[in-house]
Design a protein around this motif. Structure first.
Motif, PDB file in Angstrom:
ATOM      1  N   GLY A  10       1.078  -1.557  -0.249  1.00  0.00           N
ATOM      2  CA  GLY A  10       0.015   0.035   0.343  1.00  0.00           C
ATOM      3  C   GLY A  10       1.187   1.603  -0.500  1.00  0.00           C
ATOM      4  O   GLY A  10       0.404   2.501  -0.560  1.00  0.00           O
ATOM      5  N   THR A  11       2.186   1.396  -0.297  1.00  0.00           N
ATOM      6  CA  THR A  11       2.892   1.896   0.216  1.00  0.00           C
ATOM      7  C   THR A  11       3.404   2.829  -1.187  1.00  0.00           C
ATOM      8  O   THR A  11       4.064   1.102  -1.812  1.00  0.00           O
ATOM      9  N   HIS A  12       4.233   3.517  -1.698  1.00  0.00           N
ATOM     10  CA  HIS A  12       5.165   3.504  -2.783  1.00  0.00           C
ATOM     11  C   HIS A  12       6.455   4.043  -2.932  1.00  0.00           C
ATOM     12  O   HIS A  12       6.340   4.109  -1.419  1.00  0.00           O
ATOM     13  N   ARG A  13       7.718   2.658  -2.984  1.00  0.00           N
ATOM     14  CA  ARG A  13       8.461   2.436  -2.568  1.00  0.00           C
ATOM     15  C   ARG A  13       9.717   3.038  -4.077  1.00  0.00           C
ATOM     16  O   ARG A  13       9.289   2.380  -4.890  1.00  0.00           O
ATOM     17  N   THR A  14      10.802   3.884  -3.651  1.00  0.00           N
ATOM     18  CA  THR A  14      11.582   4.386  -5.730  1.00  0.00           C
ATOM     19  C   THR A  14      12.548   3.243  -4.986  1.00  0.00           C
ATOM     20  O   THR A  14      13.076   3.230  -4.405  1.00  0.00           O
ATOM     21  N   GLU A  15      12.622   2.039  -6.593  1.00  0.00           N
ATOM     22  CA  GLU A  15      13.421   1.519  -6.748  1.00  0.00           C
ATOM     23  C   GLU A  15      15.012   2.474  -6.809  1.00  0.00           C
ATOM     24  O   GLU A  15      15.205   3.008  -8.348  1.00  0.00           O
ATOM     25  N   ARG A  16      15.829   2.311  -6.191  1.00  0.00           N
ATOM     26  CA  ARG A  16      17.378   2.803  -6.905  1.00  0.00           C
ATOM     27  C   ARG A  16      17.847   1.889  -8.053  1.00  0.00           C
ATOM     28  O   ARG A  16      18.659   0.484  -7.828  1.00  0.00           O
ATOM     29  N   SER A  17      18.923   2.932  -8.481  1.00  0.00           N
ATOM     30  CA  SER A  17      19.791   2.255  -9.144  1.00  0.00           C
ATOM     31  C   SER A  17      21.000   0.893  -8.696  1.00  0.00           C
ATOM     32  O   SER A  17      20.988   1.760  -7.545  1.00  0.00           O
ATOM     33  N   ARG A  18      21.318  -0.227  -9.165  1.00  0.00           N
ATOM     34  CA  ARG A  18      22.342  -1.025  -8.155  1.00  0.00           C
ATOM     35  C   ARG A  18      23.862   0.449  -8.099  1.00  0.00           C
ATOM     36  O   ARG A  18      24.153   0.859  -6.884  1.00  0.00           O
ATOM     37  N   SER A  19      24.294   1.428  -8.721  1.00  0.00           N
ATOM     38  CA  SER A  19      25.451   2.402  -8.785  1.00  0.00           C
ATOM     39  C   SER A  19      24.588   3.333  -7.970  1.00  0.00           C
ATOM     40  O   SER A  19      26.069   3.678  -6.149  1.00  0.00           O
ATOM     41  N   SER A  20      23.768   3.546  -7.605  1.00  0.00           N
ATOM     42  CA  SER A  20      23.083   4.330  -6.252  1.00  0.00           C
ATOM     43  C   SER A  20      23.401   3.789  -5.096  1.00  0.00           C
ATOM     44  O   SER A  20      23.850   4.639  -3.828  1.00  0.00           O
ATOM     45  N   GLN A  21      22.483   2.782  -4.564  1.00  0.00           N
ATOM     46  CA  GLN A  21      22.781   1.723  -4.113  1.00  0.00           C
ATOM     47  C   GLN A  21      24.431   1.560  -3.358  1.00  0.00           C
ATOM     48  O   GLN A  21      24.239   1.728  -2.433  1.00  0.00           O
ATOM     49  N   LEU A  22      25.084   0.711  -4.122  1.00  0.00           N
ATOM     50  CA  LEU A  22      26.540   1.086  -3.827  1.00  0.00           C
ATOM     51  C   LEU A  22      27.287   2.471  -2.986  1.00  0.00           C
ATOM     52  O   LEU A  22      27.358   2.355  -2.632  1.00  0.00           O
ATOM     53  N   PHE A  23      27.058   3.338  -3.591  1.00  0.00           N
ATOM     54  CA  PHE A  23      27.282   5.006  -3.764  1.00  0.00           C
ATOM     55  C   PHE A  23      26.749   4.707  -1.982  1.00  0.00           C
ATOM     56  O   PHE A  23      27.585   5.332  -1.166  1.00  0.00           O
ATOM     57  N   GLY A  24      25.691   4.666  -1.888  1.00  0.00           N
ATOM     58  CA  GLY A  24      24.719   5.335  -0.556  1.00  0.00           C
ATOM     59  C   GLY A  24      25.063   4.378   0.699  1.00  0.00           C
ATOM     60  O   GLY A  24      25.429   4.830   1.383  1.00  0.00           O
ATOM     61  N   ALA A  25      25.567   2.717   0.318  1.00  0.00           N
ATOM     62  CA  ALA A  25      25.896   2.449   0.657  1.00  0.00           C
ATOM     63  C   ALA A  25      27.233   2.997   1.563  1.00  0.00           C
ATOM     64  O   ALA A  25      27.722   2.638   2.434  1.00  0.00           O
ATOM     65  N   ILE A  26      28.011   2.876   1.260  1.00  0.00           N
ATOM     66  CA  ILE A  26      29.840   2.401   0.960  1.00  0.00           C
ATOM     67  C   ILE A  26      29.529   4.525   1.504  1.00  0.00           C
ATOM     68  O   ILE A  26      30.634   4.370   2.925  1.00  0.00           O
ATOM     69  N   ALA A  27      28.671   5.471   0.703  1.00  0.00           N
ATOM     70  CA  ALA A  27      28.573   7.349   1.385  1.00  0.00           C
ATOM     71  C   ALA A  27      28.504   6.682   3.656  1.00  0.00           C
ATOM     72  O   ALA A  27      28.957   7.290   4.114  1.00  0.00           O
ATOM     73  N   ASN A  28      27.570   5.868   3.659  1.00  0.00           N
ATOM     74  CA  ASN A  28      27.305   5.681   4.875  1.00  0.00           C
ATOM     75  C   ASN A  28      28.091   5.044   5.982  1.00  0.00           C
ATOM     76  O   ASN A  28      28.252   5.567   6.922  1.00  0.00           O
ATOM     77  N   SER A  29      28.694   3.798   5.316  1.00  0.00           N
ATOM     78  CA  SER A  29      29.629   3.098   6.370  1.00  0.00           C
ATOM     79  C   SER A  29      31.132   4.321   6.482  1.00  0.00           C
ATOM     80  O   SER A  29      31.913   4.107   6.660  1.00  0.00           O
ATOM     81  N   THR A  30      31.078   4.725   5.312  1.00  0.00           N
ATOM     82  CA  THR A  30      32.481   5.609   5.607  1.00  0.00           C
ATOM     83  C   THR A  30      32.055   6.796   6.371  1.00  0.00           C
ATOM     84  O   THR A  30      33.082   7.299   7.265  1.00  0.00           O
ATOM     85  N   SER A  31      31.027   7.438   5.662  1.00  0.00           N
ATOM     86  CA  SER A  31      30.502   8.583   7.345  1.00  0.00           C
ATOM     87  C   SER A  31      30.340   8.207   8.793  1.00  0.00           C
ATOM     88  O   SER A  31      31.176   8.726   9.341  1.00  0.00           O
ATOM     89  N   ARG A  32      29.866   6.696   8.680  1.00  0.00           N
ATOM     90  CA  ARG A  32      29.684   6.698  10.380  1.00  0.00           C
ATOM     91  C   ARG A  32      31.118   6.476  10.500  1.00  0.00           C
ATOM     92  O   ARG A  32      31.742   6.688  11.621  1.00  0.00           O
ATOM     93  N   ALA A  33      32.063   5.874   9.834  1.00  0.00           N
ATOM     94  CA  ALA A  33      34.155   5.279   9.668  1.00  0.00           C
ATOM     95  C   ALA A  33      34.076   6.826  10.131  1.00  0.00           C
ATOM     96  O   ALA A  33      34.918   7.126  10.981  1.00  0.00           O
ATOM     97  N   ALA A  34      33.956   7.745   9.590  1.00  0.00           N
ATOM     98  CA  ALA A  34      35.006   8.486   9.422  1.00  0.00           C
ATOM     99  C   ALA A  34      33.675   9.421  10.213  1.00  0.00           C
ATOM    100  O   ALA A  34      35.273  10.346  10.843  1.00  0.00           O
TER     101      ALA A  34
END
Length: 158
Positions: A10-34
């Motif tokens: 019942g809710t809309h979800r936006t699927e992101r491209s693989r490169s966007s998901q990969l960058f988001g995951a890398i950015a999140n983990s690097t931001s937390r570590a930094a």
């Protein structure tokens, strides 16, 4: 980047491209570590090691170039990570505020105003400030009228 809308439960979800998901995951983990204490300690250790090796290398231009190049590269990359984190945080906060506006007694016309020009936002801010000032004056007058009414009632009942 291509985003696809998908309805899930019942809710809309936006699927992101693989490169966007990969960058988001890398950015999140690097931001937390930094942002953590171990990273700060490691950075201080690198600077101290570099400083203590100065006499060993005779404080040469190459010795100075090493720290300058390293800090420039790290700073350059961190700018993009910080901007990405701020963009995500800002977007999440905006969605939360929009939802609060939508479900409250606030004016739904404020939803989406972050897309307006600076001049349009300034105009809305001025109108809101004038409205708040007028409400404050009105509240004071109501308070005074209530006080006078209480005094009059006290005189009548005496």
């Amino acid at each position: 980047m291509r985003h696809a809308q998908k309805e899930i439960g019942g809710t809309h979800r936006t699927e992101r491209s693989r490169s966007s998901q990969l960058f988001g995951a890398i950015a999140n983990s690097t931001s937390r570590a930094a942002g953590g204490a171990p990273t700060f300690v490691a950075a201080v250790a690198v600077v101290l090691i570099w400083a203590f090796t100065g006499p060993l290398f005779g404080y040469s231009d190459t010795w100075q170039l090493v720290i300058n190049t390293g800090t420039t590269i790290v700073t350059f990359l961190m700018v993009f990570l910080i901007q990405n984190s701020q963009n995500r945080d800002g977007a999440a906060i905006q969605v939360k505020l929009d939802e609060l506006i939508r479900v409250s007694m606030a004016q739904n016309s404020f939803v989406g105003i972050e897309h307006l020009t600076d001049e349009e936002l300034d105009d809305i801010r001025e109108k809101c400030e004038r409205r708040a000032k007028a409400e404050k004056i009105g509240e004071k007058k109501i308070g005074l009228a209530g006080k006078k009414a209480k005094q009059a009632a006290d005189r009548v009942s005496d």
